[in-house]
Design a protein around this motif. Structure first.
Motif, PDB file in Angstrom:
ATOM      1  N   GLY A 130      24.632   5.566  38.947  1.00  0.00           N
ATOM      2  CA  GLY A 130      24.243   4.206  38.561  1.00  0.00           C
ATOM      3  C   GLY A 130      25.351   3.403  37.900  1.00  0.00           C
ATOM      4  N   ALA A 131      26.339   4.082  37.315  1.00  0.00           N
ATOM      5  CA  ALA A 131      27.436   3.394  36.626  1.00  0.00           C
ATOM      6  C   ALA A 131      28.733   4.125  36.938  1.00  0.00           C
ATOM      7  N   VAL A 231      24.253   0.890  29.381  1.00  0.00           N
ATOM      8  CA  VAL A 231      22.989   1.102  28.658  1.00  0.00           C
ATOM      9  C   VAL A 231      22.016   1.839  29.569  1.00  0.00           C
ATOM     10  N   ASN A 232      21.504   2.962  29.063  1.00  0.00           N
ATOM     11  CA  ASN A 232      20.600   3.820  29.841  1.00  0.00           C
ATOM     12  C   ASN A 232      19.359   4.091  28.999  1.00  0.00           C
ATOM     13  N   ALA A 247      19.790  -5.810  27.782  1.00  0.00           N
ATOM     14  CA  ALA A 247      21.180  -5.421  28.046  1.00  0.00           C
ATOM     15  C   ALA A 247      21.695  -6.112  29.314  1.00  0.00           C
ATOM     16  N   ARG A 248      20.854  -6.135  30.329  1.00  0.00           N
ATOM     17  CA  ARG A 248      21.233  -6.776  31.593  1.00  0.00           C
ATOM     18  C   ARG A 248      21.528  -8.254  31.386  1.00  0.00           C
ATOM     19  N   THR A 249      20.686  -8.911  30.590  1.00  0.00           N
ATOM     20  CA  THR A 249      20.844 -10.347  30.323  1.00  0.00           C
ATOM     21  C   THR A 249      22.202 -10.650  29.693  1.00  0.00           C
ATOM     22  N   VAL A 255      21.381   1.412  33.567  1.00  0.00           N
ATOM     23  CA  VAL A 255      20.930   2.498  34.444  1.00  0.00           C
ATOM     24  C   VAL A 255      19.525   2.899  33.983  1.00  0.00           C
ATOM     25  N   ASP A 256      18.566   2.901  34.911  1.00  0.00           N
ATOM     26  CA  ASP A 256      17.206   3.255  34.498  1.00  0.00           C
ATOM     27  C   ASP A 256      17.029   4.773  34.454  1.00  0.00           C
ATOM     28  N   GLY A 257      15.869   5.196  33.954  1.00  0.00           N
ATOM     29  CA  GLY A 257      15.664   6.615  33.653  1.00  0.00           C
ATOM     30  C   GLY A 257      15.134   7.458  34.800  1.00  0.00           C
TER      31      GLY A 257
END
Ligand code: ATR
Length: 292
Positions: A130-131, A231-232, A247-249, A255-257
């Protein structure tokens, strides 16, 4: 002669030689692991099954010892048995011992039990996917929470070469215990200081239950977090938590869980069924269909 057609099935029927595994927990009905492994079994056309195994704490040791007697290839272990599993297995890997918990058990040919812990692996693989620009060496990591998930993540980050881990927890005794048990470049922060722990961090991970559906919100001012920091949230219900949205904003990679759940399942599946499975967007969608 009957000309009754076999029903249209999504995979092979079980045979007398089927490989069997499952997930042991209490309760276990909420577990998404049977759906996840079931998807892979069907995808790879494997003669096998992965079933929910509801087992109470009092019966856990007996149930685990019964796995080889019943011909099981192994099992996942989930809440509340992960710590107990470490004590029961015949052998454990170093990650499981440092974390203090086992989530994957493989029955050896002689009927003994090998225990390992793939939660840290799942965490790292999820971040890698994801990152991809992030690496553990990129800078300090902030972990919110000090439970079992925080332990697994801390061990994985240390093994990856993270320079510093800041543990932020409501109960400071628990954070101090984690830092003592695992050992390494830990700094412990009180819950009231959580915003100041974010300065110059390269990674922020929420392992608390805050922000999960039905739980209180996670209140955290992100102002001091560099916008480069990943941020996860290991919470995946909802998939986009308020932490990830905030965090996205402000431009942080998020990255989601869900991926941690999917990736942690890979080593067990490979060991029991002999195929190294792949995490795909279709698998994510399939598992999410039941996500509440
Ligand atoms: P797991 O083993 O799955 O990681 P856990 O052991 O239940 O889960 O840990 C949950 C984490 O969420 C803990 O760090 C807990 O903090 P405490 O150690 O102080 O209990 C944290 N947590 C749960 N509710 C919280 C709340 N209202 N405020 C702050 N932290 C909370």
């Amino acid at each position: 002669m009957s000309n009754v057609q076999a029903p249209a099935l999504g995979g092979p029927m079980l045979s007398g030689r089927s490989r069997i595994a499952g997930v042991i927990g209490w309760p276990v009905s909420h577990s998404r692991s049977p759906r996840l492994h079931g998807y892979w079994l069907r995808t790879y056309g494997i003669d096998g099954a992965y079933i929910p195994l509801p087992v109470k704490a009092e019966q856990f040791t007996a149930a685990l010892r019964a796995l080889p007697l019943l011909g099981f290839a192994g099992a996942n272990v989930t809440v509340p048995h992960k710590e107990a599993a470490l004590k029961v297995v015949d052998r454990s890997d170093s990650a499981a011992r440092r974390i203090g918990a086992v989530n994957t058990i493989v029955v050896a040919p002689d009927g003994t039990l090998d225990g390992s812990n793939s939660d840290g692996f799942g965490f790292m693989e999820n971040l890698r996917a994801g990152a991809p620009a992030w690496s553990p060496q990129a800078g300090p990591a902030v972990i919110l929470g000090a439970g079992g998930a925080a332990r697994a993540i801390a061990v994985a980050l240390l093994d990856g070469g993270v320079p510093e881990i800041r543990i932020v927890n409501r109960t400071s005794d628990r954070a101090n215990q984690l830092s003592k048990d695992i050992g390494g470049p830990f700094r412990v922060y009180g819950w009231a200081d959580r915003a100041s722990a974010l300065g110059d961090a390269a990674l922020l991970v929420n392992t608390t239950t805050l922000g999960m559906s039905g739980q209180p919100a996670l209140e955290l001012a992100l102002d001091r977090l560099p916008t480069m920091a990943v941020v996860n949230d290991i919470v995946y219900s909802p998939l986009e938590t308020m932490l990830l949205a905030a965090a996205r904003t402000r431009g942080n990679p998020v990255v989601d869980g869900l991926g941690m759940l999917l990736h942690q399942a890979r080593p067990g599946f490979a060991a029991w069924f002999g195929v190294a499975p792949v995490v795909t967007p279709e698998l994510r969608r399939f598992v999410l269909e039941t996500a509440g």
